[in-house]
Design an enzyme around this catalytic site. Structure first.
Site, PDB file in Angstrom:
ATOM      1  CD  GLU A 168     -29.290  20.514  10.699  1.00  0.00           C
ATOM      2  OE1 GLU A 168     -28.453  18.864  10.059  1.00  0.00           O
ATOM      3  OE2 GLU A 168     -28.235  21.280  11.808  1.00  0.00           O
TER       4      GLU A 168
ATOM      5  CB  THR B 292     -24.570  16.862  10.861  1.00  0.00           C
ATOM      6  OG1 THR B 292     -26.020  17.787  11.266  1.00  0.00           O
ATOM      7  CG2 THR B 292     -25.808  15.841   9.651  1.00  0.00           C
TER       8      THR B 292
ATOM      9  CG  HIS C 236     -28.638  23.413   9.117  1.00  0.00           C
ATOM     10  ND1 HIS C 236     -27.667  24.862   9.343  1.00  0.00           N
ATOM     11  CD2 HIS C 236     -27.807  22.244   8.468  1.00  0.00           C
ATOM     12  CE1 HIS C 236     -26.699  24.179   9.456  1.00  0.00           C
ATOM     13  NE2 HIS C 236     -26.243  23.337   8.652  1.00  0.00           N
TER      14      HIS C 236
ATOM     15  CG  ASP D 226     -28.773  16.493  13.721  1.00  0.00           C
ATOM     16  OD1 ASP D 226     -29.220  17.467  14.315  1.00  0.00           O
ATOM     17  OD2 ASP D 226     -28.312  16.925  12.672  1.00  0.00           O
ATOM     18  CG  HIS D 227     -26.251  18.874  16.012  1.00  0.00           C
ATOM     19  ND1 HIS D 227     -27.459  20.043  15.454  1.00  0.00           N
ATOM     20  CD2 HIS D 227     -25.848  18.387  15.278  1.00  0.00           C
ATOM     21  CE1 HIS D 227     -27.137  20.182  14.680  1.00  0.00           C
ATOM     22  NE2 HIS D 227     -26.630  19.636  13.741  1.00  0.00           N
TER      23      HIS D 227
HETATM   24  C1  GP9 Z   1     -24.938  19.641   5.477  1.00  0.00           C
HETATM   25  C2  GP9 Z   1     -25.538  19.133   6.843  1.00  0.00           C
HETATM   26  C3  GP9 Z   1     -24.827  19.793   7.737  1.00  0.00           C
HETATM   27  O1  GP9 Z   1     -24.882  18.325   4.719  1.00  0.00           O
HETATM   28  O2  GP9 Z   1     -25.608  18.136   7.435  1.00  0.00           O
HETATM   29  O3  GP9 Z   1     -25.364  19.835   9.183  1.00  0.00           O
HETATM   30  P1  GP9 Z   1     -24.241  20.186  10.279  1.00  0.00           P
HETATM   31  O4  GP9 Z   1     -23.459  19.807  10.794  1.00  0.00           O
HETATM   32  O5  GP9 Z   1     -24.512  22.056   9.939  1.00  0.00           O
HETATM   33  O6  GP9 Z   1     -25.380  20.898  11.244  1.00  0.00           O
END
Ligand code: GP9
Length: 412
Positions: free
Chosen positions: A38, A80, A193, A253-254
């Site tokens: 994340e 994500t 996150h 992911d980002h």
């Molecule tokens: C929660 C998480 C959220 O399931 O994967 O990701 P996000 O798109 O808010 O980064």
């Protein structure tokens, strides 16, 4: 006519993909464990703060892994879920919204469905509410055998949004140990996150010095924690006897949803230009550990999340040319000259230039940078790349909006 154009585009790129040379099948039958971190970006990987390494476990793993240090996330508004799409479908996310929510009914070729055709078990793990991003629904359509949500985990390490990644990774490997091999496991971490203010134990804390009490400092703490969770996961894979027969993939992911150019610059020991910071926000790490530690090294050719399927499938002895994938095989150096990494924003790079689109969307008002110097250069040099990048995004959008994968697999 449009269908013909789309078919032709895939035929040309599939042809390129079916030539993966001597590496084809070198790891046939291996498990694949892919961890999507994340908001895990690349700029702090391998860096130190006050003499302490921020990512000691990744640093150690890099010694016998492939580490791609010019690897871009290709996500859009679906965050994500877009990274999941890019990595597991090799298609671009949409200009707005999330494919997971808008097009979960489509027929797609996905990493789990392709591997299942080749005798694999396939499971997905994320210790959170299964309905978030419409995952429960999407994962059924993608062909996974099972989606392990928060309900399957013992919440023995509550942290951030849910279960801490350390326990999450560890319990997930426990589930894998009971899964028939070979398997594909896709894990989505959560501890790093936003807003990053984790109640960490002292032993997990990094001394972030001047950044203490800032969101940037909290972010570094959270990725340091995730790094240690990854180290624990590798240990558990070894203890379970899985390590020597598993391809481990880790990528971010980002971006981290922060605007911290100055703080990031201080960490990197130089003042960051707008262009530098755009690169930082665009790049995530990609690490691939092969069962025998083979092909280890730092790879600086540009790549992106859409390249995961076309890179991994040939190593497993599966012809990626059989599927309508949009990415490139990162290990096929013969494509270096015409490789293009296209971001959802319309930015792209060919490894020499980086084109940053303008707010008004016109080609001429965008900026082309020379990657060697980081300085703007004649935008005309980016025109051919721009046309190809726009074409790809348009094709991907049409494939998704009109559910074209089944039609692309049948002869015209
Ligand atoms: C929660 C998480 C959220 O399931 O994967 O990701 P996000 O798109 O808010 O980064």
């Amino acid at each position: 006519p449009r269908m013909d154009e789309i078919r032709d585009w895939f035929a040309a790129s599939q042809h390129a993909r079916s030539d993966s040379g001597e590496l084809f099948g070198r790891y046939t039958g291996s498990n694949v464990v892919t961890v999507q971190g994340e908001a895990f970006m690349n700029f702090f990987v391998g860096k130190q703060i006050n003499g302490q390494p921020i990512t000691p476990n990744l640093d150690a793993l890099r010694g016998d892994s492939l580490y791609f240090d010019n690897f871009y996330h290709q996500t859009g508004q679906g965050r994500t879920s877009d990274a999941d799409l890019a990595a597991n479908f090799s298609l671009h996310p949409l200009p707005s919204g999330s494919v997971f929510i808008r097009y979960a009914d489509n027929a797609f070729d996905t990493m789990p469905s392709v591997l299942k055709e080749h005798g694999y078990a396939a499971n997905v793990y994320h210790a959170y509410d299964g309905s978030f991003w419409n995952r429960s629904r999407m994962y059924r359509e993608m062909g996974y055998d099972r989606f392990y949500t928060e309900k399957e985990y013992e919440i023995d390490e509550p942290l951030g949004w849910s279960l801490g990644d350390r326990s999450f990774f560890d319990q997930s490997v426990g589930f894998m140990a009971d899964t028939p091999q070979p398997f594909y496991s896709f894990l989505i971490g959560l501890s790093s996150h936003h807003p990053y203010n984790l109640a960490l134990q002292d032993t997990d804390k990094l001394d972030v010095g001047d950044y203490a009490g800032t969101t940037f400092g909290d972010y570094l703490q959270s990725v340091h924690y995730v790094d240690s969770a990854l180290g624990g996961m590798v240990e558990r894979l070894k203890r379970e006897g899985l390590w020597d027969n598993t391809v481990l993939v880790f990528y971010g992911d980002h971006d981290y949803s922060l605007d911290e150019r100055e703080a990031a610059g201080k960490l990197m020991g130089r003042e960051l230009s707008e262009f530098d910071y755009e690169q930082i926000m665009g790049q995530v790490p990609l690490l691939i550990h092969l069962p025998d530690g083979g092909l280890a090294g730092t790879y600086d050719q540009p790549g992106g999340q859409l390249d995961l399927m076309p890179t991994l499938l040939p190593l497993l002895g599966i012809d990626a040319g059989d599927y309508a994938l949009m990415g490139n095989d990162l290990l096929d150096r013969s494509t270096d000259d015409h490789r293009l990494v296209v971001l959802r924003s319309g930015a792209f790079t060919d490894g020499r230039l980086y084109y940053s689109p303008s707010a008004d969307g016109t080609f001429e008002n965008g900026t082309a940078y020379d990657l060697k110097t980081g300085q703007p250069t004649d935008v005309e040099q980016a025109r051919t790349g721009y046309e190809e990048a726009s074409k790809r995004l348009g094709i991907s959008d049409d494939v998704i909006a009109h559910d074209l994968i089944p039609a692309l697999k049948t002869s015209p």
